[in-house]
Design an enzyme around this catalytic site. Structure first.
Site, PDB file in Angstrom:
ATOM      1  N   GLY A   6       1.105  -1.968  -0.163  1.00 50.91           N
ATOM      2  CA  GLY A   6      -0.403  -0.035   0.319  1.00 50.91           C
ATOM      3  C   GLY A   6       1.013   1.656   0.168  1.00 50.91           C
ATOM      4  N   GLY A   9      -0.460   5.025  -0.565  1.00 49.24           N
ATOM      5  CA  GLY A   9      -2.097   4.662   0.009  1.00 49.24           C
ATOM      6  C   GLY A   9      -1.156   6.399   0.761  1.00 49.24           C
ATOM      7  N   ILE A  33      -0.125  -2.209  -5.919  1.00 47.67           N
ATOM      8  CA  ILE A  33      -1.431  -3.492  -6.649  1.00 47.67           C
ATOM      9  C   ILE A  33      -1.438  -1.885  -8.291  1.00 47.67           C
ATOM     10  CG2 ILE A  33      -3.570  -2.063  -6.526  1.00 47.67           C
ATOM     11  CD1 ILE A  33      -5.200  -4.388  -7.033  1.00 47.67           C
ATOM     12  N   ARG A  34      -0.888  -0.651  -8.302  1.00 44.90           N
ATOM     13  CA  ARG A  34      -0.640   0.016  -9.507  1.00 44.90           C
ATOM     14  C   ARG A  34       0.790   0.702  -9.340  1.00 44.90           C
ATOM     15  NH1 ARG A  34      -2.163   5.331  -7.567  1.00 44.90           N
ATOM     16  NH2 ARG A  34      -2.879   5.252  -5.411  1.00 44.90           N
ATOM     17  N   ASN A  50      -0.645  -7.070  -5.257  1.00 42.20           N
ATOM     18  CA  ASN A  50      -1.740  -7.573  -5.283  1.00 42.20           C
ATOM     19  C   ASN A  50      -1.745  -8.169  -4.466  1.00 42.20           C
ATOM     20  OD1 ASN A  50      -3.932  -8.791  -4.369  1.00 42.20           O
ATOM     21  ND2 ASN A  50      -5.151  -8.487  -6.866  1.00 42.20           N
ATOM     22  N   TYR A 139     -15.269  -1.990   8.345  1.00 41.64           N
ATOM     23  CA  TYR A 139     -13.687  -1.760   8.386  1.00 41.64           C
ATOM     24  C   TYR A 139     -13.287  -1.955  10.242  1.00 41.64           C
ATOM     25  CZ  TYR A 139     -10.119   1.808   9.193  1.00 41.64           C
ATOM     26  OH  TYR A 139      -8.575   2.002   8.666  1.00 41.64           O
ATOM     27  N   LYS A 143     -10.658  -4.147  11.302  1.00 38.01           N
ATOM     28  CA  LYS A 143      -9.581  -3.710  12.497  1.00 38.01           C
ATOM     29  C   LYS A 143      -9.230  -4.768  14.145  1.00 38.01           C
ATOM     30  CE  LYS A 143      -8.066  -0.689   9.393  1.00 38.01           C
ATOM     31  NZ  LYS A 143      -6.180  -1.432   9.223  1.00 38.01           N
TER      32      LYS A 143
HETATM   33  C1  VAH Z   1     -10.597   5.993   8.295  1.00 39.60           C
HETATM   34  N1  VAH Z   1      -8.311   7.563   7.539  1.00 39.60           N
HETATM   35  O1  VAH Z   1     -11.209   7.385   8.262  1.00 39.60           O
HETATM   36  C2  VAH Z   1      -9.665   6.402   8.515  1.00 39.60           C
HETATM   37  C3  VAH Z   1      -9.279   6.131   9.453  1.00 39.60           C
HETATM   38  C4  VAH Z   1      -9.998   7.166  11.643  1.00 39.60           C
HETATM   39  C5  VAH Z   1     -10.629   7.183  10.842  1.00 39.60           C
HETATM   40  O2  VAH Z   1      -9.660   4.955  10.383  1.00 39.60           O
HETATM   41  O3  VAH Z   1     -11.565   5.288   7.651  1.00 39.60           O
END
Ligand code: VAH
Length: 318
Positions: A6, A9, A33-34, A50, A139, A143
């Protein structure tokens, strides 16, 4: 040698520059990946990778005989909420592959967790290092699972896994893509360009934040910390400040008095933000490896506006 996934990023692009300065350009392999016409690609080893392709990751690690993996490739909160199955495959598939490669190479391992790993039932003020984590976003699920998986690879396979729970990160090199805290980055770009910003997060919504230079230093400090001092391993709470949109606007007006703040709340990202803490407690990171942050809202705002003014002016000039 360090392999970073990444690398193009929001964190990765600046982490590469920091690591190459600290450890030498040839010792830091950037991958994504790019490809892109960026210094990350031009100023040191770069590999197309990837992270959902285990063999490709293993071959890349073997080619450079890496001894450290920093796994930064992930789909952030808002994008993950829009494509939850894709997020699971990328965020968890990529993490398992990276951990397996670390296991086969006996490599030290870093990947970030997030304040997004907490949920609506978690204590919101000075959220403790060890507390209830029932996140309500894909997400957040990724995590929490990631934190537990990294702990498992340490206890079961002896892999030196380390990680932090990052707050929202503010940066002026590569804008974040698809995060909930992105308003705190966009506001500075818009303040310079248009002297006004329409926030998708409502006034009064407190979230933890940190300036990117402090985030990068935290990664280096944690990775270089004496292992015997680490009672926790992954998912150290780290934060520099907690603020709500009106506070950033007020700080910007100290530099751009005519700055106007508007609101067009995005219900999806507002719901995500509402489920996260207002402020987390970083005392474990301070005690176990000396975490510290140099920037507060005032010094971050001053630096962001200066850097973006210079950057946007060169763009306008070109
Ligand atoms: C998001 N910048 O907004 C990330 C981060 C705490 C936020 O995980 O998803």
């Amino acid at each position: 040698r360090i392999l970073v996934t990444g690398a193009l990023g929001q964190i990765g692009s600046e982490l590469i520059t920091k690591l190459r300065k600290e450890y030498g350009a040839d010792n830091v392999i950037a991958s994504d990946i790019r490809t892109a016409d960026k210094e990350v690609v031009d100023e040191g080893p770069f590999e197309l990778l990837n992270v959902t392709d285990a063999q490709q990751m293993y071959d890349t690690a073997k080619k450079y005989n890496v001894d450290t993996i920093m796994h930064m490739a992930a789909l952030l909160s808002a994008k993950a909420e829009a494509s939850p199955q894709l997020a699971w495959n990328l965020n968890m598939g990529g993490l398992v592959n990276a951990l397996e490669v670390a296991r086969e190479h006996g490599a030290q391992f870093f990947t970030p967790s997030s304040i997004g790993s907490f949920g609506p039932d978690t204590p919101k003020k000075l959220t403790p290092q060890d507390t209830l984590q029932r996140p309500t976003t894909m997400y957040g699920v990724n995590k929490v699972a990631g934190e537990l998986l990294c702990d498992y690879y340490f206890t079961r396979f002896g892999i030196d896994t380390r990680g932090v729970r990052f707050p929202g990160l503010v940066s002026n090199v590569t804008p974040p893509g698809g995060g909930t805290t992105d308003y705190a980055v966009e506001i500075y770009y818009e303040a310079i360009k248009n002297k006004t910003y329409t926030s998708f997060i409502d006034k009064g919504t407190y979230m933890d934040m940190m300036y990117m230079p402090d985030a990068l230093q935290a990664i280096v400090d944690l990775m270089e910390a004496e292992p015997a001092r680490l009672k926790h391993r992954n998912a150290f709470n780290v934060t520099a400040m907690s603020f709500e949109p009106e506070q950033v606007a007020a700080e910007i007006r100290k530099h751009i008095p005519e700055f106007v703040m508007n609101y067009a709340v995005d219900p999806t990202r507002q719901a995500i933000a509402n489920s996260w803490p207002d402020s987390i407690d970083p005392s474990a990171a301070i005690e176990e490896w000396g975490f510290s942050a140099a920037y507060d809202l005032s010094s971050m705002t001053k630096d962001m506006l200066e850097k973006l003014k210079a950057k946007l002016q060169t763009k306008i000039l070109i």
